[in-house]
Scaffold this active site. Sequence first.
Site, PDB file in Angstrom:
ATOM      1  N   GLU A  49       1.595   5.163   0.805  1.00 21.75           N
ATOM      2  CA  GLU A  49       0.210   5.548   0.067  1.00 21.75           C
ATOM      3  C   GLU A  49       0.556   6.008  -1.313  1.00 21.75           C
ATOM      4  O   GLU A  49      -0.052   5.474  -2.219  1.00 21.75           O
ATOM      5  CB  GLU A  49      -0.337   6.607   0.687  1.00 21.75           C
ATOM      6  CG  GLU A  49      -1.162   6.403   1.943  1.00 21.75           C
ATOM      7  CD  GLU A  49      -1.909   7.567   2.679  1.00 21.75           C
ATOM      8  OE1 GLU A  49      -2.744   7.474   3.715  1.00 21.75           O
ATOM      9  OE2 GLU A  49      -1.286   8.548   2.437  1.00 21.75           O
ATOM     10  N   CYS A 109      -4.907  14.964   1.592  1.00 23.17           N
ATOM     11  CA  CYS A 109      -5.958  13.928   1.515  1.00 23.17           C
ATOM     12  C   CYS A 109      -6.854  13.733   0.475  1.00 23.17           C
ATOM     13  O   CYS A 109      -7.003  12.596   0.087  1.00 23.17           O
ATOM     14  CB  CYS A 109      -6.969  14.429   2.838  1.00 23.17           C
ATOM     15  SG  CYS A 109      -5.921  15.219   4.215  1.00 23.17           S
ATOM     16  N   GLU A 125     -18.354  -7.236  11.201  1.00 29.94           N
ATOM     17  CA  GLU A 125     -18.792  -8.100  12.099  1.00 29.94           C
ATOM     18  C   GLU A 125     -17.645  -8.842  12.900  1.00 29.94           C
ATOM     19  O   GLU A 125     -17.816  -9.526  13.916  1.00 29.94           O
ATOM     20  CB  GLU A 125     -19.865  -8.972  11.500  1.00 29.94           C
ATOM     21  CG  GLU A 125     -19.179  -9.883  10.706  1.00 29.94           C
ATOM     22  CD  GLU A 125     -20.548 -11.131  10.402  1.00 29.94           C
ATOM     23  OE1 GLU A 125     -21.537 -11.433  11.094  1.00 29.94           O
ATOM     24  OE2 GLU A 125     -20.260 -11.424   9.199  1.00 29.94           O
ATOM     25  N   CYS A 131      -4.370  19.526   2.758  1.00 33.35           N
ATOM     26  CA  CYS A 131      -5.256  18.656   2.693  1.00 33.35           C
ATOM     27  C   CYS A 131      -5.966  18.586   1.377  1.00 33.35           C
ATOM     28  O   CYS A 131      -6.037  17.779   0.525  1.00 33.35           O
ATOM     29  CB  CYS A 131      -6.049  18.605   3.936  1.00 33.35           C
ATOM     30  SG  CYS A 131      -7.599  17.398   3.721  1.00 33.35           S
ATOM     31  N   LYS A 141      -5.093  12.545  -2.895  1.00 36.22           N
ATOM     32  CA  LYS A 141      -4.530  11.376  -2.676  1.00 36.22           C
ATOM     33  C   LYS A 141      -5.391  10.341  -2.826  1.00 36.22           C
ATOM     34  O   LYS A 141      -5.607   9.335  -3.445  1.00 36.22           O
ATOM     35  CB  LYS A 141      -3.829  11.373  -1.300  1.00 36.22           C
ATOM     36  CG  LYS A 141      -3.320   9.849  -0.855  1.00 36.22           C
ATOM     37  CD  LYS A 141      -2.990   9.996   0.722  1.00 36.22           C
ATOM     38  CE  LYS A 141      -4.257  10.321   1.535  1.00 36.22           C
ATOM     39  NZ  LYS A 141      -3.805  10.371   3.049  1.00 36.22           N
ATOM     40  N   HIS A 182     -24.273  -9.082   9.136  1.00 35.86           N
ATOM     41  CA  HIS A 182     -24.016 -10.185   8.447  1.00 35.86           C
ATOM     42  C   HIS A 182     -24.303 -10.108   6.914  1.00 35.86           C
ATOM     43  O   HIS A 182     -25.644  -9.735   6.680  1.00 35.86           O
ATOM     44  CB  HIS A 182     -24.488 -11.470   9.126  1.00 35.86           C
ATOM     45  CG  HIS A 182     -23.821 -12.747   8.321  1.00 35.86           C
ATOM     46  ND1 HIS A 182     -22.436 -12.979   8.433  1.00 35.86           N
ATOM     47  CD2 HIS A 182     -24.127 -13.535   7.444  1.00 35.86           C
ATOM     48  CE1 HIS A 182     -22.422 -14.118   7.743  1.00 35.86           C
ATOM     49  NE2 HIS A 182     -23.555 -14.518   7.258  1.00 35.86           N
ATOM     50  N   TYR A 239       3.596   7.126   6.268  1.00 32.61           N
ATOM     51  CA  TYR A 239       2.367   6.461   5.587  1.00 32.61           C
ATOM     52  C   TYR A 239       2.280   7.162   4.304  1.00 32.61           C
ATOM     53  O   TYR A 239       1.561   6.699   3.547  1.00 32.61           O
ATOM     54  CB  TYR A 239       1.234   7.303   6.126  1.00 32.61           C
ATOM     55  CG  TYR A 239       0.650   8.629   6.585  1.00 32.61           C
ATOM     56  CD1 TYR A 239       0.077   9.232   5.882  1.00 32.61           C
ATOM     57  CD2 TYR A 239       1.484   9.598   7.610  1.00 32.61           C
ATOM     58  CE1 TYR A 239      -0.445  10.665   5.838  1.00 32.61           C
ATOM     59  CE2 TYR A 239       1.208  10.694   7.877  1.00 32.61           C
ATOM     60  CZ  TYR A 239       0.363  11.216   6.904  1.00 32.61           C
ATOM     61  OH  TYR A 239      -0.030  12.677   6.972  1.00 32.61           O
TER      62      TYR A 239
END
Length: 450
Positions: A182, A48, A441, A43, A51, A436, A178
Amino acid sequence: MSEYDYDLFVIGAGSGGVRLSRIASGLGAKVGVAEDRYMGGTCVNVGCVPKKLFVYSSHVAEDLEDGAGFGWTNNGSLEFDWNTLRDNKTNEISRLNGIYNNLLEGAGVTVHSGRARFIDHHTVSVGEETYTAKYIAIATGSWPFIPEFEGAEHAITSNEFFFLPELPKSAIVLGGGYIAVELAGILNGLGVDTTLLYRGNLFLRGFDEDVRNFAKTEIEKKGVKLAFNNNIRSVSKVENGYNVTLEDGSVVQTGLVLAATGRKAHTQDIGIENTDIKLNGAGNIIVDNNFTTSVNNIFAVGDVKGGYQLTPVALAEGMALARHLFNSKPINMDYDNIPTAVFCQPTIGTVGLTEQQARERFGDINIYKSDFRPMKHTLSGRDERTFMKLIVDAKSDRVVGAHMVGPEAGEIMQGVAIAIKAGATKAHFDETIGIHPTAAEEFVTMREPV
Protein backbone atom coordinates in the site's frame (compact mmCIF):
# COMPACT_ATOMS: atom_id res chain seq x y z
CA MET A 1 -19.70 0.00 47.85
CA SER A 2 -17.16 -1.69 45.55
CA GLU A 3 -13.74 -2.50 46.92
CA TYR A 4 -12.26 -1.28 43.61
CA ASP A 5 -12.05 2.15 41.99
CA TYR A 6 -13.38 0.71 38.73
CA ASP A 7 -15.30 -2.32 37.56
CA LEU A 8 -13.14 -2.29 34.42
CA PHE A 9 -9.92 -0.50 33.58
CA VAL A 10 -8.81 -0.58 29.94
CA ILE A 11 -5.20 0.01 28.90
CA GLY A 12 -5.27 1.52 25.43
CA ALA A 13 -7.89 3.64 23.65
CA GLY A 14 -7.61 2.23 20.15
CA SER A 15 -10.45 0.60 18.26
CA GLY A 16 -10.85 -2.37 20.60
CA GLY A 17 -10.31 -0.43 23.80
CA VAL A 18 -12.74 2.35 22.94
CA ARG A 19 -15.49 -0.06 21.91
CA LEU A 20 -14.96 -2.21 25.01
CA SER A 21 -15.04 0.83 27.30
CA ARG A 22 -18.15 2.39 25.77
CA ILE A 23 -20.21 -0.79 25.71
CA ALA A 24 -19.19 -1.76 29.24
CA SER A 25 -20.09 1.68 30.56
CA GLY A 26 -23.43 1.53 28.75
CA LEU A 27 -24.12 -1.74 30.54
CA GLY A 28 -23.68 -0.05 33.90
CA ALA A 29 -20.02 -0.68 34.65
CA LYS A 30 -17.75 1.98 36.10
CA VAL A 31 -14.98 2.21 33.50
CA GLY A 32 -11.63 3.92 33.25
CA VAL A 33 -9.38 3.94 30.20
CA ALA A 34 -5.79 5.10 29.81
CA GLU A 35 -4.12 6.25 26.58
CA ASP A 36 -0.61 7.69 26.41
CA ARG A 37 -0.26 8.47 22.74
CA TYR A 38 -3.28 9.22 20.56
CA MET A 39 -6.97 8.59 20.91
CA GLY A 40 -8.25 6.07 18.38
CA GLY A 41 -5.06 4.02 18.18
CA THR A 42 -3.16 2.94 15.09
CA CYS A 43 -6.15 2.88 12.73
CA VAL A 44 -7.17 6.48 13.22
CA ASN A 45 -3.72 8.01 13.59
CA VAL A 46 -1.11 6.08 11.62
CA GLY A 47 -3.09 3.33 9.90
CA CYS A 48 -6.36 2.88 8.03
CA VAL A 49 -7.59 6.47 8.01
CA PRO A 50 -4.50 8.44 6.95
CA LYS A 51 -3.52 5.64 4.58
CA LYS A 52 -6.86 5.82 2.75
CA LEU A 53 -6.65 9.62 2.55
CA PHE A 54 -3.17 9.30 1.04
CA VAL A 55 -4.42 6.65 -1.40
CA TYR A 56 -7.08 9.09 -2.61
CA SER A 57 -4.41 11.73 -3.16
CA SER A 58 -2.11 9.36 -5.00
CA HIS A 59 -4.89 8.58 -7.52
CA VAL A 60 -5.54 12.19 -8.54
CA ALA A 61 -2.82 12.56 -11.20
CA GLU A 62 -3.89 9.31 -12.86
CA ASP A 63 -7.56 10.32 -12.78
CA LEU A 64 -6.70 13.64 -14.43
CA GLU A 65 -4.72 11.83 -17.14
CA ASP A 66 -7.68 9.54 -17.75
CA GLY A 67 -9.90 12.57 -18.24
CA ALA A 68 -8.32 13.34 -21.61
CA GLY A 69 -10.12 10.40 -23.22
CA PHE A 70 -13.42 11.81 -21.94
CA GLY A 71 -12.85 15.26 -23.39
CA TRP A 72 -11.25 16.97 -20.40
CA THR A 73 -7.96 18.80 -20.88
CA ASN A 74 -5.76 20.61 -18.40
CA ASN A 75 -3.74 23.30 -20.12
CA GLY A 76 -2.14 24.54 -16.93
CA SER A 77 0.69 22.94 -15.00
CA LEU A 78 -0.31 20.35 -12.42
CA GLU A 79 1.57 20.60 -9.14
CA PHE A 80 1.46 18.54 -5.96
CA ASP A 81 2.22 19.98 -2.53
CA TRP A 82 3.09 17.38 0.09
CA ASN A 83 2.74 19.80 2.98
CA THR A 84 -0.89 20.50 2.08
CA LEU A 85 -1.80 16.81 2.01
CA ARG A 86 0.12 16.02 5.20
CA ASP A 87 -1.28 18.94 7.17
CA ASN A 88 -4.87 18.51 5.97
CA LYS A 89 -4.62 14.86 6.99
CA THR A 90 -3.28 15.83 10.41
CA ASN A 91 -6.13 18.29 10.92
CA GLU A 92 -8.67 15.60 10.08
CA ILE A 93 -7.02 13.15 12.48
CA SER A 94 -7.07 15.75 15.24
CA ARG A 95 -10.79 16.16 14.66
CA LEU A 96 -11.28 12.40 14.97
CA ASN A 97 -9.16 12.31 18.15
CA GLY A 98 -11.58 14.77 19.71
CA ILE A 99 -14.59 12.76 18.59
CA TYR A 100 -13.21 9.59 20.21
CA ASN A 101 -12.53 11.45 23.44
CA ASN A 102 -16.04 12.90 23.44
CA LEU A 103 -17.57 9.49 22.72
CA LEU A 104 -15.86 8.02 25.76
CA GLU A 105 -16.70 10.88 28.08
CA GLY A 106 -20.25 11.00 26.74
CA ALA A 107 -20.62 7.33 27.58
CA GLY A 108 -19.52 7.99 31.15
CA VAL A 109 -16.01 6.56 30.79
CA THR A 110 -13.22 8.28 32.74
CA VAL A 111 -10.28 9.00 30.42
CA HIS A 112 -6.75 9.08 31.84
CA SER A 113 -3.96 10.55 29.74
CA GLY A 114 -0.75 8.61 30.28
CA ARG A 115 0.84 5.19 30.17
CA ALA A 116 -0.90 2.66 32.40
CA ARG A 117 1.38 0.11 34.08
CA PHE A 118 0.48 -2.92 36.14
CA ILE A 119 1.42 -2.82 39.79
CA ASP A 120 -0.40 -6.08 40.50
CA HIS A 121 -3.31 -8.04 39.07
CA HIS A 122 -5.88 -5.50 40.20
CA THR A 123 -3.87 -2.27 40.27
CA VAL A 124 -2.41 0.03 37.64
CA SER A 125 -0.52 3.31 37.83
CA VAL A 126 -0.97 6.23 35.47
CA GLY A 127 1.63 8.88 36.18
CA GLU A 128 1.66 9.46 39.89
CA GLU A 129 -1.82 8.04 40.45
CA THR A 130 -2.86 4.44 41.10
CA TYR A 131 -6.21 2.84 40.35
CA THR A 132 -7.73 -0.51 41.25
CA ALA A 133 -10.17 -2.49 39.14
CA LYS A 134 -12.07 -5.73 39.36
CA TYR A 135 -11.23 -6.42 35.71
CA ILE A 136 -8.38 -5.04 33.61
CA ALA A 137 -8.23 -5.30 29.83
CA ILE A 138 -5.16 -4.80 27.65
CA ALA A 139 -5.88 -3.21 24.27
CA THR A 140 -2.51 -1.67 23.44
CA GLY A 141 -2.40 -2.90 19.84
CA SER A 142 0.74 -3.57 17.84
CA TRP A 143 3.86 -1.64 16.85
CA PRO A 144 5.96 -1.61 13.66
CA PHE A 145 8.96 -3.92 13.63
CA ILE A 146 12.27 -3.16 11.87
CA PRO A 147 14.60 -6.12 11.27
CA GLU A 148 18.25 -5.92 12.30
CA PHE A 149 20.74 -4.69 9.73
CA GLU A 150 23.63 -2.24 9.81
CA GLY A 151 22.23 1.29 9.70
CA ALA A 152 18.68 0.23 10.60
CA GLU A 153 18.35 3.46 12.58
CA HIS A 154 18.10 5.31 9.24
CA ALA A 155 14.91 3.47 8.27
CA ILE A 156 11.49 4.82 9.13
CA THR A 157 8.23 2.92 9.67
CA SER A 158 4.62 3.60 8.78
CA ASN A 159 4.38 5.61 12.02
CA GLU A 160 6.75 8.27 10.71
CA PHE A 161 5.66 8.05 7.07
CA PHE A 162 2.48 10.06 7.64
CA PHE A 163 4.46 12.98 9.10
CA LEU A 164 7.42 13.24 6.70
CA PRO A 165 8.77 16.82 6.63
CA GLU A 166 9.16 16.53 2.87
CA LEU A 167 8.48 14.01 0.13
CA PRO A 168 11.63 12.33 -1.23
CA LYS A 169 12.39 11.99 -4.93
CA SER A 170 13.07 8.27 -4.49
CA ALA A 171 12.25 5.61 -1.92
CA ILE A 172 12.89 1.98 -1.07
CA VAL A 173 10.02 0.22 0.69
CA LEU A 174 11.14 -2.94 2.46
CA GLY A 175 8.54 -5.66 2.99
CA GLY A 176 6.07 -7.90 1.23
CA GLY A 177 2.91 -7.56 3.30
CA TYR A 178 -0.13 -5.40 2.65
CA ILE A 179 1.32 -2.32 4.39
CA ALA A 180 4.44 -2.38 2.23
CA VAL A 181 2.41 -2.79 -0.96
CA GLU A 182 0.00 0.00 0.00
CA LEU A 183 2.67 2.53 0.97
CA ALA A 184 4.72 1.76 -2.14
CA GLY A 185 1.63 2.50 -4.24
CA ILE A 186 1.04 5.79 -2.42
CA LEU A 187 4.63 6.96 -2.91
CA ASN A 188 4.60 5.96 -6.57
CA GLY A 189 1.28 7.71 -7.17
CA LEU A 190 2.64 10.90 -5.63
CA GLY A 191 5.52 10.91 -8.09
CA VAL A 192 8.25 9.24 -6.03
CA ASP A 193 10.60 6.83 -7.83
CA THR A 194 9.67 3.79 -5.73
CA THR A 195 11.21 0.35 -5.34
CA LEU A 196 9.46 -2.36 -3.36
CA LEU A 197 12.08 -4.73 -1.96
CA TYR A 198 11.07 -8.14 -0.62
CA ARG A 199 13.15 -11.12 0.47
CA GLY A 200 10.64 -13.65 -0.94
CA ASN A 201 9.88 -14.49 -4.54
CA LEU A 202 6.39 -12.87 -4.51
CA PHE A 203 4.67 -10.47 -2.13
CA LEU A 204 1.35 -10.81 -0.25
CA ARG A 205 1.99 -14.27 1.16
CA GLY A 206 -1.25 -15.87 2.33
CA PHE A 207 -3.38 -14.35 -0.42
CA ASP A 208 -4.70 -16.38 -3.35
CA GLU A 209 -1.94 -17.16 -5.87
CA ASP A 210 -3.90 -15.78 -8.82
CA VAL A 211 -4.48 -12.55 -6.89
CA ARG A 212 -0.79 -12.24 -6.03
CA ASN A 213 0.34 -12.74 -9.60
CA PHE A 214 -2.31 -10.48 -11.11
CA ALA A 215 -1.53 -7.73 -8.59
CA LYS A 216 2.17 -8.02 -9.41
CA THR A 217 1.50 -7.37 -13.09
CA GLU A 218 -0.82 -4.42 -12.48
CA ILE A 219 1.40 -2.81 -9.82
CA GLU A 220 4.39 -2.99 -12.16
CA LYS A 221 2.32 -1.31 -14.86
CA LYS A 222 1.75 1.59 -12.46
CA GLY A 223 5.49 2.14 -12.23
CA VAL A 224 6.48 0.56 -8.91
CA LYS A 225 9.79 -1.27 -9.32
CA LEU A 226 9.51 -4.74 -7.78
CA ALA A 227 12.73 -6.30 -6.46
CA PHE A 228 12.09 -9.79 -5.10
CA ASN A 229 14.49 -12.36 -3.63
CA ASN A 230 16.66 -9.63 -2.15
CA ASN A 231 17.08 -7.78 1.13
CA ILE A 232 18.92 -4.93 2.80
CA ARG A 233 22.39 -5.67 4.14
CA SER A 234 23.21 -2.14 5.30
CA VAL A 235 22.17 1.51 5.05
CA SER A 236 24.53 4.47 5.31
CA LYS A 237 23.79 8.19 5.31
CA VAL A 238 25.22 10.21 2.43
CA GLU A 239 24.85 13.83 1.37
CA ASN A 240 21.74 13.40 -0.78
CA GLY A 241 20.05 10.56 1.07
CA TYR A 242 21.16 7.01 1.75
CA ASN A 243 23.29 4.34 0.18
CA VAL A 244 21.56 0.97 0.53
CA THR A 245 23.69 -2.13 0.12
CA LEU A 246 21.62 -5.15 -0.83
CA GLU A 247 22.31 -8.81 -0.15
CA ASP A 248 23.16 -9.38 -3.82
CA GLY A 249 26.02 -6.89 -3.39
CA SER A 250 24.47 -4.03 -5.36
CA VAL A 251 24.33 -0.51 -3.94
CA VAL A 252 21.32 1.75 -4.49
CA GLN A 253 21.05 5.41 -3.59
CA THR A 254 17.66 6.57 -2.32
CA GLY A 255 16.03 9.44 -0.50
CA LEU A 256 14.03 7.29 1.92
CA VAL A 257 14.16 3.81 3.43
CA LEU A 258 10.75 2.73 4.70
CA ALA A 259 10.58 -0.57 6.58
CA ALA A 260 7.13 -2.15 6.41
CA THR A 261 8.23 -5.52 7.71
CA GLY A 262 5.44 -6.44 10.08
CA ARG A 263 4.07 -5.48 13.47
CA LYS A 264 4.46 -6.97 16.93
CA ALA A 265 2.28 -6.84 20.03
CA HIS A 266 2.83 -3.58 21.89
CA THR A 267 3.37 -4.90 25.41
CA GLN A 268 6.42 -2.83 26.28
CA ASP A 269 6.35 -0.71 29.41
CA ILE A 270 2.94 -1.74 30.74
CA GLY A 271 4.31 -3.66 33.72
CA ILE A 272 3.72 -7.16 32.35
CA GLU A 273 6.60 -8.30 34.57
CA ASN A 274 4.48 -7.46 37.62
CA THR A 275 1.84 -9.98 36.58
CA ASP A 276 1.56 -13.67 35.72
CA ILE A 277 0.40 -12.87 32.18
CA LYS A 278 1.95 -15.27 29.67
CA LEU A 279 3.14 -14.44 26.17
CA ASN A 280 3.70 -16.80 23.25
CA GLY A 281 6.90 -17.10 21.24
CA ALA A 282 5.90 -14.20 19.00
CA GLY A 283 5.35 -11.91 21.98
CA ASN A 284 1.54 -11.94 21.79
CA ILE A 285 -0.56 -12.17 24.94
CA ILE A 286 -2.03 -15.66 25.25
CA VAL A 287 -5.82 -15.69 25.73
CA ASP A 288 -8.59 -18.28 25.73
CA ASN A 289 -11.84 -18.10 23.76
CA ASN A 290 -13.19 -15.53 26.23
CA PHE A 291 -10.13 -13.29 25.78
CA THR A 292 -8.99 -14.20 29.30
CA THR A 293 -5.24 -14.16 29.86
CA SER A 294 -3.40 -16.53 32.20
CA VAL A 295 -4.70 -14.24 34.98
CA ASN A 296 -8.44 -14.76 35.35
CA ASN A 297 -9.39 -11.10 35.86
CA ILE A 298 -7.15 -9.71 33.08
CA PHE A 299 -8.21 -9.78 29.44
CA ALA A 300 -6.77 -8.80 26.06
CA VAL A 301 -8.44 -7.81 22.78
CA GLY A 302 -7.20 -6.71 19.38
CA ASP A 303 -3.72 -6.86 17.89
CA VAL A 304 -1.93 -7.31 21.21
CA LYS A 305 -3.05 -10.94 21.35
CA GLY A 306 -2.13 -11.74 17.76
CA GLY A 307 -4.53 -13.15 15.20
CA TYR A 308 -6.28 -10.92 12.68
CA GLN A 309 -4.80 -7.41 12.85
CA LEU A 310 -7.91 -5.70 11.54
CA THR A 311 -9.86 -2.82 13.06
CA PRO A 312 -13.32 -4.42 12.63
CA VAL A 313 -12.05 -7.55 14.40
CA ALA A 314 -10.84 -5.52 17.39
CA LEU A 315 -14.20 -3.71 17.48
CA ALA A 316 -16.12 -6.99 17.49
CA GLU A 317 -13.87 -8.45 20.20
CA GLY A 318 -14.25 -5.39 22.42
CA MET A 319 -18.04 -5.50 22.12
CA ALA A 320 -18.16 -9.23 22.79
CA LEU A 321 -15.98 -8.95 25.90
CA ALA A 322 -18.03 -6.08 27.34
CA ARG A 323 -21.27 -8.02 26.92
CA HIS A 324 -19.66 -11.12 28.39
CA LEU A 325 -18.37 -9.37 31.51
CA PHE A 326 -21.35 -7.13 32.23
CA ASN A 327 -24.32 -8.81 30.56
CA SER A 328 -23.38 -12.50 30.95
CA LYS A 329 -23.43 -13.04 27.19
CA PRO A 330 -21.36 -15.96 25.89
CA ILE A 331 -18.53 -15.06 23.51
CA ASN A 332 -18.92 -16.76 20.16
CA MET A 333 -16.48 -14.96 17.89
CA ASP A 334 -16.53 -16.34 14.37
CA TYR A 335 -13.30 -15.68 12.50
CA ASP A 336 -14.35 -17.47 9.31
CA ASN A 337 -15.03 -15.47 6.16
CA ILE A 338 -13.63 -12.16 7.39
CA PRO A 339 -13.46 -9.83 4.37
CA THR A 340 -10.44 -7.63 3.88
CA ALA A 341 -9.02 -5.19 1.37
CA VAL A 342 -5.52 -4.16 0.42
CA PHE A 343 -5.55 -0.55 -0.76
CA CYS A 344 -2.79 -1.01 -3.26
CA GLN A 345 -3.33 0.22 -6.81
CA PRO A 346 -5.47 -1.37 -8.08
CA THR A 347 -7.20 -2.49 -4.90
CA ILE A 348 -7.47 -6.09 -3.71
CA GLY A 349 -10.66 -7.33 -2.07
CA THR A 350 -10.98 -10.82 -0.68
CA VAL A 351 -13.19 -13.00 1.51
CA GLY A 352 -13.15 -16.69 2.37
CA LEU A 353 -10.69 -19.34 1.28
CA THR A 354 -7.89 -19.17 -1.24
CA GLU A 355 -7.84 -21.82 -3.96
CA GLN A 356 -5.12 -23.75 -2.13
CA GLN A 357 -7.02 -23.66 1.17
CA ALA A 358 -10.22 -24.77 -0.53
CA ARG A 359 -8.52 -27.72 -2.22
CA GLU A 360 -7.02 -28.80 1.10
CA ARG A 361 -10.38 -28.56 2.88
CA PHE A 362 -12.84 -29.79 0.25
CA GLY A 363 -10.79 -31.60 -2.37
CA ASP A 364 -13.20 -31.22 -5.27
CA ILE A 365 -13.78 -27.56 -6.09
CA ASN A 366 -14.87 -25.47 -9.07
CA ILE A 367 -13.02 -22.28 -10.00
CA TYR A 368 -14.54 -19.36 -11.89
CA LYS A 369 -12.36 -16.52 -13.18
CA SER A 370 -12.80 -13.33 -15.11
CA ASP A 371 -10.07 -11.00 -16.40
CA PHE A 372 -11.30 -7.95 -18.28
CA ARG A 373 -10.66 -4.34 -19.20
CA PRO A 374 -12.90 -2.03 -17.13
CA MET A 375 -15.36 0.02 -19.13
CA LYS A 376 -13.72 3.30 -18.03
CA HIS A 377 -10.49 2.41 -19.76
CA THR A 378 -12.12 1.81 -23.15
CA LEU A 379 -12.01 5.62 -23.40
CA SER A 380 -9.17 6.51 -21.04
CA GLY A 381 -6.87 4.17 -22.93
CA ARG A 382 -5.13 3.09 -19.74
CA ASP A 383 -3.64 -0.40 -19.73
CA GLU A 384 -5.30 -1.60 -16.54
CA ARG A 385 -7.30 -4.77 -16.08
CA THR A 386 -9.61 -6.18 -13.41
CA PHE A 387 -9.57 -9.74 -12.08
CA MET A 388 -12.33 -11.66 -10.28
CA LYS A 389 -12.41 -15.19 -8.94
CA LEU A 390 -14.98 -17.40 -7.24
CA ILE A 391 -14.14 -20.66 -5.49
CA VAL A 392 -16.98 -23.17 -5.09
CA ASP A 393 -17.20 -26.41 -3.11
CA ALA A 394 -18.31 -28.84 -5.82
CA LYS A 395 -20.25 -31.08 -3.43
CA SER A 396 -22.43 -28.43 -1.78
CA ASP A 397 -22.24 -25.76 -4.53
CA ARG A 398 -21.45 -23.27 -1.76
CA VAL A 399 -19.22 -20.31 -2.64
CA VAL A 400 -16.31 -20.57 -0.22
CA GLY A 401 -14.03 -17.84 -1.56
CA ALA A 402 -14.23 -14.64 -3.59
CA HIS A 403 -11.32 -12.50 -4.72
CA MET A 404 -10.95 -9.36 -6.77
CA VAL A 405 -8.20 -7.04 -8.01
CA GLY A 406 -9.51 -3.80 -9.44
CA PRO A 407 -10.99 -0.37 -8.67
CA GLU A 408 -13.36 -0.31 -5.66
CA ALA A 409 -12.65 -3.96 -4.85
CA GLY A 410 -13.09 -3.25 -1.14
CA GLU A 411 -16.51 -1.67 -1.66
CA ILE A 412 -17.67 -4.53 -3.88
CA MET A 413 -16.34 -7.29 -1.64
CA GLN A 414 -18.30 -6.10 1.40
CA GLY A 415 -21.56 -7.09 -0.25
CA VAL A 416 -20.14 -10.37 -1.55
CA ALA A 417 -18.96 -11.15 1.99
CA ILE A 418 -22.53 -10.99 3.29
CA ALA A 419 -23.62 -13.57 0.72
CA ILE A 420 -20.73 -15.90 1.55
CA LYS A 421 -21.30 -15.49 5.28
CA ALA A 422 -24.93 -16.45 4.72
CA GLY A 423 -23.88 -19.63 2.91
CA ALA A 424 -24.83 -18.61 -0.63
CA THR A 425 -24.35 -21.19 -3.36
CA LYS A 426 -23.12 -20.62 -6.87
CA ALA A 427 -26.73 -21.09 -7.97
CA HIS A 428 -27.70 -18.13 -5.79
CA PHE A 429 -25.03 -16.02 -7.48
CA ASP A 430 -26.24 -17.16 -10.91
CA GLU A 431 -29.86 -16.35 -10.08
CA THR A 432 -29.00 -12.83 -8.92
CA ILE A 433 -29.64 -10.10 -11.48
CA GLY A 434 -26.57 -7.98 -12.11
CA ILE A 435 -26.38 -4.20 -11.97
CA HIS A 436 -25.43 -3.07 -15.47
CA PRO A 437 -23.01 -1.71 -16.47
CA THR A 438 -20.75 -2.34 -13.47
CA ALA A 439 -17.68 -4.41 -12.75
CA ALA A 440 -19.51 -5.96 -9.78
CA GLU A 441 -22.04 -7.69 -12.04
CA GLU A 442 -19.25 -9.98 -13.20
CA PHE A 443 -19.58 -11.86 -9.90
CA VAL A 444 -23.09 -12.98 -10.91
CA THR A 445 -22.39 -13.67 -14.58
CA MET A 446 -19.42 -16.09 -14.42
CA ARG A 447 -20.99 -19.31 -15.73
CA GLU A 448 -18.26 -21.67 -16.87
CA PRO A 449 -15.68 -23.10 -14.43
CA VAL A 450 -12.07 -23.05 -15.60
